[in-house]
Design a protein around this motif. Structure first.
Motif, PDB file in Angstrom:
ATOM      1  N   ILE A  85      -4.963   4.123 -12.554  1.00  0.00           N
ATOM      2  CA  ILE A  85      -4.206   2.933 -12.949  1.00  0.00           C
ATOM      3  C   ILE A  85      -4.422   1.890 -11.869  1.00  0.00           C
ATOM      4  O   ILE A  85      -4.363   2.187 -10.682  1.00  0.00           O
ATOM      5  N   SER A  86      -4.662   0.658 -12.292  1.00  0.00           N
ATOM      6  CA  SER A  86      -4.949  -0.382 -11.292  1.00  0.00           C
ATOM      7  C   SER A  86      -3.695  -0.725 -10.499  1.00  0.00           C
ATOM      8  O   SER A  86      -2.734   0.038 -10.481  1.00  0.00           O
ATOM      9  N   ASN A  87      -3.674  -1.853  -9.872  1.00  0.00           N
ATOM     10  CA  ASN A  87      -2.569  -2.259  -9.004  1.00  0.00           C
ATOM     11  C   ASN A  87      -1.212  -2.042  -9.657  1.00  0.00           C
ATOM     12  O   ASN A  87      -1.047  -2.249 -10.859  1.00  0.00           O
ATOM     13  N   ILE A  88      -0.243  -1.666  -8.855  1.00  0.00           N
ATOM     14  CA  ILE A  88       1.093  -1.405  -9.379  1.00  0.00           C
ATOM     15  C   ILE A  88       1.873  -2.723  -9.459  1.00  0.00           C
ATOM     16  O   ILE A  88       2.637  -3.064  -8.578  1.00  0.00           O
ATOM     17  N   ASN A  89       1.613  -3.459 -10.537  1.00  0.00           N
ATOM     18  CA  ASN A  89       2.438  -4.609 -10.869  1.00  0.00           C
ATOM     19  C   ASN A  89       3.573  -4.095 -11.749  1.00  0.00           C
ATOM     20  O   ASN A  89       3.685  -2.887 -11.979  1.00  0.00           O
ATOM     21  N   ILE A  90       4.398  -4.955 -12.256  1.00  0.00           N
ATOM     22  CA  ILE A  90       5.558  -4.479 -13.022  1.00  0.00           C
ATOM     23  C   ILE A  90       5.137  -3.758 -14.298  1.00  0.00           C
ATOM     24  O   ILE A  90       5.727  -2.739 -14.663  1.00  0.00           O
ATOM     25  N   SER A  91       4.096  -4.241 -14.967  1.00  0.00           N
ATOM     26  CA  SER A  91       3.637  -3.576 -16.200  1.00  0.00           C
ATOM     27  C   SER A  91       3.150  -2.163 -15.912  1.00  0.00           C
ATOM     28  O   SER A  91       3.486  -1.217 -16.633  1.00  0.00           O
ATOM     29  N   ASN A  92       2.351  -2.008 -14.875  1.00  0.00           N
ATOM     30  CA  ASN A  92       1.826  -0.681 -14.541  1.00  0.00           C
ATOM     31  C   ASN A  92       2.902   0.229 -13.968  1.00  0.00           C
ATOM     32  O   ASN A  92       2.845   1.446 -14.147  1.00  0.00           O
ATOM     33  N   PHE A  93       3.885  -0.341 -13.271  1.00  0.00           N
ATOM     34  CA  PHE A  93       5.005   0.472 -12.796  1.00  0.00           C
ATOM     35  C   PHE A  93       5.771   1.047 -13.978  1.00  0.00           C
ATOM     36  O   PHE A  93       6.081   2.239 -14.015  1.00  0.00           O
ATOM     37  N   PHE A  94       6.045   0.216 -14.997  1.00  0.00           N
ATOM     38  CA  PHE A  94       6.747   0.704 -16.185  1.00  0.00           C
ATOM     39  C   PHE A  94       5.877   1.674 -16.985  1.00  0.00           C
ATOM     40  O   PHE A  94       6.397   2.586 -17.622  1.00  0.00           O
ATOM     41  N   LEU A  95       4.551   1.501 -16.947  1.00  0.00           N
ATOM     42  CA  LEU A  95       3.643   2.468 -17.570  1.00  0.00           C
ATOM     43  C   LEU A  95       3.798   3.830 -16.904  1.00  0.00           C
ATOM     44  O   LEU A  95       3.870   4.857 -17.578  1.00  0.00           O
ATOM     45  N   LEU A  96       3.871   3.854 -15.572  1.00  0.00           N
ATOM     46  CA  LEU A  96       4.080   5.114 -14.855  1.00  0.00           C
ATOM     47  C   LEU A  96       5.405   5.757 -15.248  1.00  0.00           C
ATOM     48  O   LEU A  96       5.469   6.970 -15.478  1.00  0.00           O
ATOM     49  N   LEU A  97       6.471   4.944 -15.317  1.00  0.00           N
ATOM     50  CA  LEU A  97       7.774   5.477 -15.710  1.00  0.00           C
ATOM     51  C   LEU A  97       7.716   6.072 -17.110  1.00  0.00           C
ATOM     52  O   LEU A  97       8.230   7.168 -17.352  1.00  0.00           O
ATOM     53  N   ASP A  98       7.086   5.349 -18.030  1.00  0.00           N
ATOM     54  CA  ASP A  98       6.973   5.809 -19.408  1.00  0.00           C
ATOM     55  C   ASP A  98       6.178   7.110 -19.489  1.00  0.00           C
ATOM     56  O   ASP A  98       6.568   8.055 -20.170  1.00  0.00           O
ATOM     57  N   LEU A  99       5.091   7.158 -18.766  1.00  0.00           N
ATOM     58  CA  LEU A  99       4.251   8.357 -18.755  1.00  0.00           C
ATOM     59  C   LEU A  99       5.030   9.565 -18.245  1.00  0.00           C
ATOM     60  O   LEU A  99       4.912  10.668 -18.773  1.00  0.00           O
ATOM     61  N   ALA A 106       0.831  -1.211   0.000  1.00  0.00           N
ATOM     62  CA  ALA A 106       0.000   0.000   0.000  1.00  0.00           C
ATOM     63  C   ALA A 106       0.862   1.256   0.000  1.00  0.00           C
ATOM     64  O   ALA A 106       0.565   2.220  -0.723  1.00  0.00           O
ATOM     65  N   HIS A 107       1.933   1.260   0.775  1.00  0.00           N
ATOM     66  CA  HIS A 107       2.839   2.415   0.772  1.00  0.00           C
ATOM     67  C   HIS A 107       3.508   2.574  -0.592  1.00  0.00           C
ATOM     68  O   HIS A 107       3.648   3.697  -1.095  1.00  0.00           O
ATOM     69  N   PHE A 108       3.912   1.468  -1.188  1.00  0.00           N
ATOM     70  CA  PHE A 108       4.557   1.506  -2.504  1.00  0.00           C
ATOM     71  C   PHE A 108       3.596   2.059  -3.555  1.00  0.00           C
ATOM     72  O   PHE A 108       3.939   2.978  -4.302  1.00  0.00           O
ATOM     73  N   GLU A 109       2.392   1.527  -3.609  1.00  0.00           N
ATOM     74  CA  GLU A 109       1.422   1.987  -4.608  1.00  0.00           C
ATOM     75  C   GLU A 109       1.075   3.461  -4.407  1.00  0.00           C
ATOM     76  O   GLU A 109       1.058   4.244  -5.360  1.00  0.00           O
ATOM     77  N   ALA A 110       0.799   3.842  -3.181  1.00  0.00           N
ATOM     78  CA  ALA A 110       0.418   5.234  -2.914  1.00  0.00           C
ATOM     79  C   ALA A 110       1.546   6.188  -3.269  1.00  0.00           C
ATOM     80  O   ALA A 110       1.312   7.227  -3.895  1.00  0.00           O
TER      81      ALA A 110
END
Length: 195
Positions: free
Chosen positions: A105-119, A29-33
């Motif tokens: 963005i849904s749960n921060i899995n590796i795909s969504n984490f890289f989506l955030l980086l790309d964005l 939860a801390h990581f995602e937030a």
């Protein structure tokens, strides 16, 4: 505090099960937030800036285009014709929507984490060697949150399992720190102008 609770629960299977799951979900939860909040504000900062750069184009494409499509799908043909005659002045401005986009963005899995980086225009290569720990944390969070019974590696002791999640947490803190440094450096050096 959670480390102490988890450590004190060793030897008591029920207490350990609860403490372990709590430790995993709170770490996640801390990581995602942190990721969503910090990247959301960073994206808003870039979108609001006056500079023209490639990073902004990616953000506008990702955030504004869907917003404009939704807006246009709600207007009649006559209203659409009027908007077209006014040029872009008739469309609501898609400014400051980065934060709300990131929050959805849904749960921060590796795909969504890289989506955030790309964005955000942050080089994902700087985070490649953290892929396994981000994936592991997301998987553990999913298993804990959905009450799956078999989340424990039966070949490990409770002490080994506790050590594993301590290591995951330590590396996740490093990932969060690196992400923050990347954004601070980006603002201070205006490196986003070259991305």
């Amino acid at each position: 505090l959670l480390k102490i609770v988890l450590f004190r629960s060793l030897g008591d299977p029920i207490h350990f099960n609860i403490s372990y799951r709590s430790f995993v979900t709170i770490t996640y939860a801390h990581f995602e937030a942190y990721c969503k909040q910090s990247v959301g504000y960073y994206v808003d900062f870039i979108i609001r800036s006056e500079d023209i750069y490639a990073c902004k184009a990616k953000m506008i494409e990702t955030i504004a285009a869907p917003y404009i499509r939704r807006t246009l799908s709600t207007v009649s043909n006559a209203d659409l014709c009027n908007l077209m005659m006014q040029g872009t002045a008739g469309l609501p401005a898609p400014t400051s929507r980065g934060h709300s986009y990131v929050e959805n963005i849904s749960n921060i899995n590796i795909s969504n984490f890289f989506l955030l980086l790309d964005l955000a225009g942050i080089e994902s290569v700087n985070f490649i060697h953290h892929k396994s720990v981000i994936s592991r944390l997301a998987t553990l969070r999913h298993e804990c949150a959905h009450g799956e019974e078999n989340i424990f590696d039966r070949s490990k002791t409770q002490g080994d399992l506790a050590d594993d999640v301590y290591k995951i947490q330590a590396e996740i803190i490093t990932v969060m720190h690196k992400l923050g440094v990347e954004m601070i450096d980006g603002i201070e050096s205006k490196s986003y102008l070259q991305r």
